[in-house]
Write an enzyme that holds these catalytic residues in place. Sequence first.
Site, PDB file in Angstrom:
ATOM      1  N   GLY A  46       0.812  -1.218   0.106  1.00  0.00           N
ATOM      2  CA  GLY A  46      -0.058  -0.205   0.269  1.00  0.00           C
ATOM      3  C   GLY A  46       0.804   1.406  -0.071  1.00  0.00           C
ATOM      4  N   ASP A 102       0.360   3.570   4.110  1.00  0.00           N
ATOM      5  CA  ASP A 102      -0.701   4.357   3.384  1.00  0.00           C
ATOM      6  C   ASP A 102      -1.648   4.810   4.316  1.00  0.00           C
ATOM      7  OD1 ASP A 102      -1.501   1.959   3.786  1.00  0.00           O
ATOM      8  OD2 ASP A 102      -2.083   1.392   1.706  1.00  0.00           O
ATOM      9  N   ASP A 105      -5.336   2.613  10.065  1.00  0.00           N
ATOM     10  CA  ASP A 105      -6.969   2.110  10.159  1.00  0.00           C
ATOM     11  C   ASP A 105      -7.047   1.521  11.709  1.00  0.00           C
ATOM     12  OD1 ASP A 105      -9.464   1.426  10.127  1.00  0.00           O
ATOM     13  OD2 ASP A 105      -9.252  -0.134   8.352  1.00  0.00           O
ATOM     14  N   VAL A 155     -11.277   3.259   1.111  1.00  0.00           N
ATOM     15  CA  VAL A 155     -10.898   4.100  -0.079  1.00  0.00           C
ATOM     16  C   VAL A 155      -9.782   3.430  -0.817  1.00  0.00           C
ATOM     17  CG1 VAL A 155     -11.252   6.329   1.281  1.00  0.00           C
ATOM     18  CG2 VAL A 155      -9.082   5.362   1.570  1.00  0.00           C
ATOM     19  N   ASP A 161      -5.510  -0.128  -2.196  1.00  0.00           N
ATOM     20  CA  ASP A 161      -6.191  -1.256  -3.051  1.00  0.00           C
ATOM     21  C   ASP A 161      -7.835  -1.910  -2.711  1.00  0.00           C
ATOM     22  OD1 ASP A 161      -4.999  -2.912  -1.120  1.00  0.00           O
ATOM     23  OD2 ASP A 161      -5.726  -4.388  -2.623  1.00  0.00           O
ATOM     24  N   ARG A 167      -4.600   0.390  -7.244  1.00  0.00           N
ATOM     25  CA  ARG A 167      -3.392   1.211  -6.725  1.00  0.00           C
ATOM     26  C   ARG A 167      -2.970   2.209  -7.735  1.00  0.00           C
ATOM     27  NH1 ARG A 167      -2.031  -2.054  -2.228  1.00  0.00           N
ATOM     28  NH2 ARG A 167      -2.287  -4.278  -2.632  1.00  0.00           N
TER      29      ARG A 167
END
Length: 181
Positions: A46, A102, A105, A155, A161, A167
């Site tokens: 990512g 990236d 979360d 997202v 992805d 990507r």
Amino acid sequence: MMESDIDRILLRHEQIHRRVAELGAEIAKDYGEAEAGLTLLPILSGAMIFVADLIRELPLKMKIALTQISTYPGHATEPSEPRTVMELVGDLRGRHVIIVDDILDSGRTLRRVQEMARRHEPASQRTCVLLRKTAKAPPDIAADYVGFDIDDLFVVGYGLDFGDHYRNYPHIGVLRPEIMP
Ligand code: IMP
Ligand code: MG
């Protein structure tokens, strides 16, 4: 077509690029005088687009190490226990390490990599993420550099992805609901 799968754009590439340049300037200011050298440790896959842009904003002598973690296997949009696909390429010992991802979360991926990096005894260790889902990030998994705080949405684009697709989409956007399960 990839474009037609996107419901709406959250962050346009130009806006992402401006913020990445700011993050680069901040990091360059913080590490410009550091005696032990800087090593960026992107979490693949990512972080690859983000780190590629970020390092070109760093006018410092630096190195790259690599690790790969899989958190959303296949078409999942809910994280499972992170799986270490590739532990570490590169040497972190005595280096100033910045882990790059990236998105922050649930924090499970970063917790895994932060613990792994610590075992290699870097001179210092920080974390940089492009996106942070503020609602979910646990307080003990801190990111020192954050590009954007976003809502709790799934997202894609700019390295992120869904089922390993999107990507290469240059902006960060939300998929049309019928694409996701
Ligand atoms: P965490 O372990 O739950 O913090 O998840 C972080 C990892 O899951 C990141 O490295 C991303 O690759 C992936 N991820 C989390 N949220 C999203 C998303 O909204 N879209 C795509 N990938 C995501
Ligand atoms: Mg990831």
